[in-house]
Scaffold this active site. Structure first.
Site, PDB file in Angstrom:
ATOM      1  N   GLU A 210      14.269 -19.822  20.969  1.00  0.00           N
ATOM      2  CA  GLU A 210      15.481 -19.040  20.766  1.00  0.00           C
ATOM      3  C   GLU A 210      16.303 -19.159  22.047  1.00  0.00           C
ATOM      4  O   GLU A 210      15.948 -18.576  23.065  1.00  0.00           O
ATOM      5  CB  GLU A 210      15.124 -17.580  20.479  1.00  0.00           C
ATOM      6  CG  GLU A 210      16.347 -16.785  20.065  1.00  0.00           C
ATOM      7  CD  GLU A 210      16.207 -15.296  20.316  1.00  0.00           C
ATOM      8  OE1 GLU A 210      16.937 -14.530  19.679  1.00  0.00           O
ATOM      9  OE2 GLU A 210      15.372 -14.886  21.154  1.00  0.00           O
TER      10      GLU A 210
ATOM     11  N   ASN B  85       0.810  -1.229   0.000  1.00  0.00           N
ATOM     12  CA  ASN B  85       0.000   0.000   0.000  1.00  0.00           C
ATOM     13  C   ASN B  85       0.841   1.275   0.000  1.00  0.00           C
ATOM     14  O   ASN B  85       0.326   2.364   0.265  1.00  0.00           O
ATOM     15  CB  ASN B  85      -0.998   0.002   1.175  1.00  0.00           C
ATOM     16  CG  ASN B  85      -0.274   0.024   2.517  1.00  0.00           C
ATOM     17  OD1 ASN B  85       0.948  -0.121   2.564  1.00  0.00           O
ATOM     18  ND2 ASN B  85      -1.019   0.212   3.582  1.00  0.00           N
TER      19      ASN B  85
ATOM     20  N   ASP C  11      10.556 -16.491  21.502  1.00  0.00           N
ATOM     21  CA  ASP C  11      11.559 -15.462  21.728  1.00  0.00           C
ATOM     22  C   ASP C  11      12.205 -15.599  23.117  1.00  0.00           C
ATOM     23  O   ASP C  11      11.480 -15.689  24.121  1.00  0.00           O
ATOM     24  CB  ASP C  11      10.861 -14.099  21.610  1.00  0.00           C
ATOM     25  CG  ASP C  11      11.827 -12.950  21.486  1.00  0.00           C
ATOM     26  OD1 ASP C  11      12.573 -12.909  20.501  1.00  0.00           O
ATOM     27  OD2 ASP C  11      11.824 -12.068  22.376  1.00  0.00           O
TER      28      ASP C  11
HETATM   29  O1  TEU Z   1      16.494 -11.709  20.413  1.00  0.00           O
HETATM   30  C1  TEU Z   1      17.189 -11.806  21.592  1.00  0.00           C
HETATM   31  C2  TEU Z   1      18.566 -11.664  21.414  1.00  0.00           C
HETATM   32  O2  TEU Z   1      19.232 -12.435  22.026  1.00  0.00           O
HETATM   33  C3  TEU Z   1      19.199 -10.646  20.527  1.00  0.00           C
HETATM   34  O3  TEU Z   1      18.412  -9.591  20.203  1.00  0.00           O
HETATM   35  C4  TEU Z   1      20.374 -10.159  21.270  1.00  0.00           C
HETATM   36  O4  TEU Z   1      20.003  -9.453  22.388  1.00  0.00           O
HETATM   37  C5  TEU Z   1      21.196  -9.247  20.495  1.00  0.00           C
HETATM   38  O5  TEU Z   1      21.196  -9.541  19.175  1.00  0.00           O
HETATM   39  C6  TEU Z   1      22.563  -9.308  21.098  1.00  0.00           C
HETATM   40  O6  TEU Z   1      23.411  -8.529  20.370  1.00  0.00           O
HETATM   41  C7  TEU Z   1      15.126 -11.723  20.425  1.00  0.00           C
HETATM   42  C8  TEU Z   1      14.625 -11.218  19.100  1.00  0.00           C
HETATM   43  O7  TEU Z   1      15.038 -12.092  18.091  1.00  0.00           O
HETATM   44  C9  TEU Z   1      15.122  -9.828  18.909  1.00  0.00           C
HETATM   45  O8  TEU Z   1      14.796  -9.316  17.635  1.00  0.00           O
HETATM   46  C10 TEU Z   1      14.505  -8.977  19.994  1.00  0.00           C
HETATM   47  O9  TEU Z   1      15.030  -7.687  19.916  1.00  0.00           O
HETATM   48  C11 TEU Z   1      14.763  -9.541  21.377  1.00  0.00           C
HETATM   49  O10 TEU Z   1      14.576 -10.931  21.461  1.00  0.00           O
HETATM   50  C12 TEU Z   1      13.809  -8.939  22.369  1.00  0.00           C
HETATM   51  O11 TEU Z   1      12.524  -9.416  22.107  1.00  0.00           O
HETATM   52 CA    CA Z   2       2.468  -1.445   3.751  1.00  0.00          CA
END
Ligand code: TEU
Ligand code: CA
Length: 555
Positions: A254, A24, A200
């Site tokens: 994760e 969009n 996450d």
């Molecule tokens: O990621 C957690 C995470 O371990 C990474 O973001 C880490 O903190 C960072 O890359 C270290 O350099 C998850 C998600 O994948 C990320 O996108 C989020 O920002 C984070 O959790 C919080 O929800």
């Molecule tokens: Ca859009």
């Protein structure tokens, strides 16, 4: 393999919706944009999609800060768009897994809006509140996104815990009501027809008893403490019993802060917790936080072997080389110079897609998309970068030049630039202004050009997935590294019953002579990344590997 769960044989493609396809013209990818590209994904050969958060969010961390778990982010569309997208996936025989972000919510979630009102609010215990200590934070916990993990809230004078941004308060899993809410959210989406969750930072949900200060040696890497709370396994087993065991769903956690040795605690099928985890040790092999370090091929191979040994004994693993938190795989583990980019991207794909694990491919990697040519701090969007800039550069600990030189290689924004669909303006991603700059190399690297070119990185991925789907040994077969110390060549076999395959990958720009171990004889070439020359004679016991050659042989 008859009887194997579907998710062991799946190939997952991660979509970061903000950067995938905008329909969009607001510069932000949307769910209709995903629906429009399902045929592209189907033709590529992926059968499962992992969608990064699509929920209502104020976007302090691009959707990893959720305001309403049952609502679609308005920038991405609405629930009708979601339902249509899911129906169109199913029509094509594809499954969808979504992101479950329940270590923390947004501070704009109504639970937190209530919680911060007063100490006796019914939602107070949904989050983690403590009195300050000596006029400061309750303990010395650092946040991953800069500064203290505690924020004082004026209404009550207490502090709340946030491992990530201030706008991401940590939920209190000790509270059974919180756990029940999470399970309800999971049922809501499973009942809609999603096939599972990527969870996450799931090891962080149980906080250390008493929240004592971190010892000094843990301050730089608090994840190893945060991931080892006393009740994480109790909660995951409860979640499995209450929700997951009642659905044919897959889960992938994760596992930030989890060592190889600890992996089975999450993935050993007999424990009934999660199906798989994402290990950080391989993608962060050459990292110390935002700093880039050198890496060697034997270290990379050792990580694969460890993952296979530990996670794979009574469980199952993931194979991935990047995601939305990591640099582009060809810029990281391959060679993104114009001469070697395509062939090295194909070599990495060969490695990624021939592990005894479920592969997770990140959007754009099937094209060999590269890191972005960042210049100054103003080129970055990531909340993590802004926090680190404050902590390290503005504080005078590290020079701007030094920080930026590492960040160019390690920044999460490298993987978040818009998908390169075509040579049209903005790579065909949007007709408006993209939320994050498009990589200027889109005229050379884009999906339209590669779909039309049988020798492209895209088609190599497609062929790899096709071969993988036809040969059970490449999915389930035993993995054996033939030559762990070889600094140039990754050589491994995949064996199932009487079927045996050999993968040879040359990680250098040079021709390397590789002698097969005693007794191994090549019967045929199954799939090559286009570098091999001349074709090998059947029965050969030595191979002259061309630069970045990656070949799967039948033995
Ligand atoms: O990621 C957690 C995470 O371990 C990474 O973001 C880490 O903190 C960072 O890359 C270290 O350099 C998850 C998600 O994948 C990320 O996108 C989020 O920002 C984070 O959790 C919080 O929800
Ligand atoms: Ca859009």
């Amino acid at each position: 393999r008859p009887g194997a769960p579907w998710w062991k044989e799946a190939v997952v493609y991660q979509i970061y919706p903000r950067s995938f396809n905008d329909t969009n013209g607001d510069g932000i990818g949307d769910l209709n944009g995903i629906t429009a590209k399902l045929d592209y994904l189907k033709t590529l050969g992926v059968d499962t999609i992992w969608l990064s958060p699509h929920f209502d969010s104020p976007n302090a961390d691009n959707g990893y800060d959720i305001r309403d778990y049952r609502k679609v982010m308005s920038e991405f569309g609405n629930m009708d768009d979601f339902d249509r997208m899911l129906a169109e996936m199913k029509r094509r025989g594809m499954r969808l897994i979504i992101d479950l972000v329940v270590n923390h919510s947004s501070d704009e979630h109504r639970w937190f809006v209530e919680s911060r009102q007063s100490k006796d609010n019914p939602y107070r215990d949904y989050y983690i509140w403590r009195d300050g200590r000596d006029g400061g934070a309750p303990n010395n916990y650092p946040s991953f996104f800069g500064g203290s993990a505690w924020k004082k809230d004026e209404a009550t004078g207490q502090y709340y815990l946030h491992y990530f941004a201030r706008k991401q308060p940590d939920l209190n899993w000790e509270n059974p009501k919180v756990r029940a809410e999470v399970y309800d959210i999971m049922r809501f989406w499973l009942d809609k027809g999603v096939s599972g969750f990527r969870m996450d930072v799931i090891p962080f949900i149980s906080k250390p008893d008493g929240l004592p200060d971190l010892p000094a040696e843990n301050l730089a890497h608090p994840e190893f403490v945060y991931a080892n709370g006393p009740r994480v396994h109790q909660y995951l087993q409860e979640m499995n019993r209450e929700v997951l065991s009642r659905y044919d769903a897959m889960t992938v956690g994760e596992a930030f802060g989890i060592s190889f040795e600890q992996a089975p605690l999450f993935t050993d099928a007999r424990r009934r917790e999660l199906d798989m985890i994402f290990h950080f040790d391989l993608v962060r092999l050459d990292r110390d936080g935002w700093r880039k370090k050198d890496w060697t091929l034997p270290e990379l191979k050792a990580a694969y072997a460890q993952i296979d040994r530990t996670g794979g004994s009574h469980g199952w693993n993931t194979s991935f080389l990047t995601n939305h938190d990591n640099p582009r795989s060809v810029s990281h583990f391959g060679d993104d110079s114009p001469e070697w980019r395509a062939v090295s991207a194909k070599a990495l794909a060969t490695m990624m897609l021939t592990q005894r694990a479920t592969p997770f491919l990140y959007q754009g990697d099937e094209l060999g998309m590269t890191n972005y040519p960042f210049h100054g701090i103003e080129d970055y969007d990531d909340v993590e970068v802004k926090g680190q800039w404050h902590d390290f550069v503005e504080s005078g600990k590290v020079s701007a030049e030094e920080y930026l030189s590492h960040l160019r290689q390690t920044s999460r924004d490298n993987a978040r630039t818009p998908m390169q669909w075509s040579a049209a303006p903005n790579a065909g991603f949007t007709t408006g202004t993209p939320w994050l700059a498009v990589n200027p190399n889109y005229a050379q690297i884009n999906a339209t050009a590669q779909v039309d070119d049988a020798g492209s990185v895209y088609h190599h991925h497609r062929r790899l997935m096709e071969v993988r789907s036809q040969i059970p040994a490449l999915i389930h077969g035993e993995f054996r590294d033939l030559d762990p110390a070889n600094p140039k060549v990754f050589a491994y076999t995949r064996t199932l019953d009487d079927k045996r395959y050999l993968v040879l990958i040359n990680f250098t720009r040079e021709t390397v002579a590789y002698d097969l171990p005693e007794g191994l004889k090549i019967a045929a070439t199954l799939l090559d990344n286009g570098a091999a020359q001349p074709p090998l004679q059947p029965g050969a016991a030595s191979v002259s590997l061309q630069p970045w050659q990656a070949t799967i042989y039948q033995l």
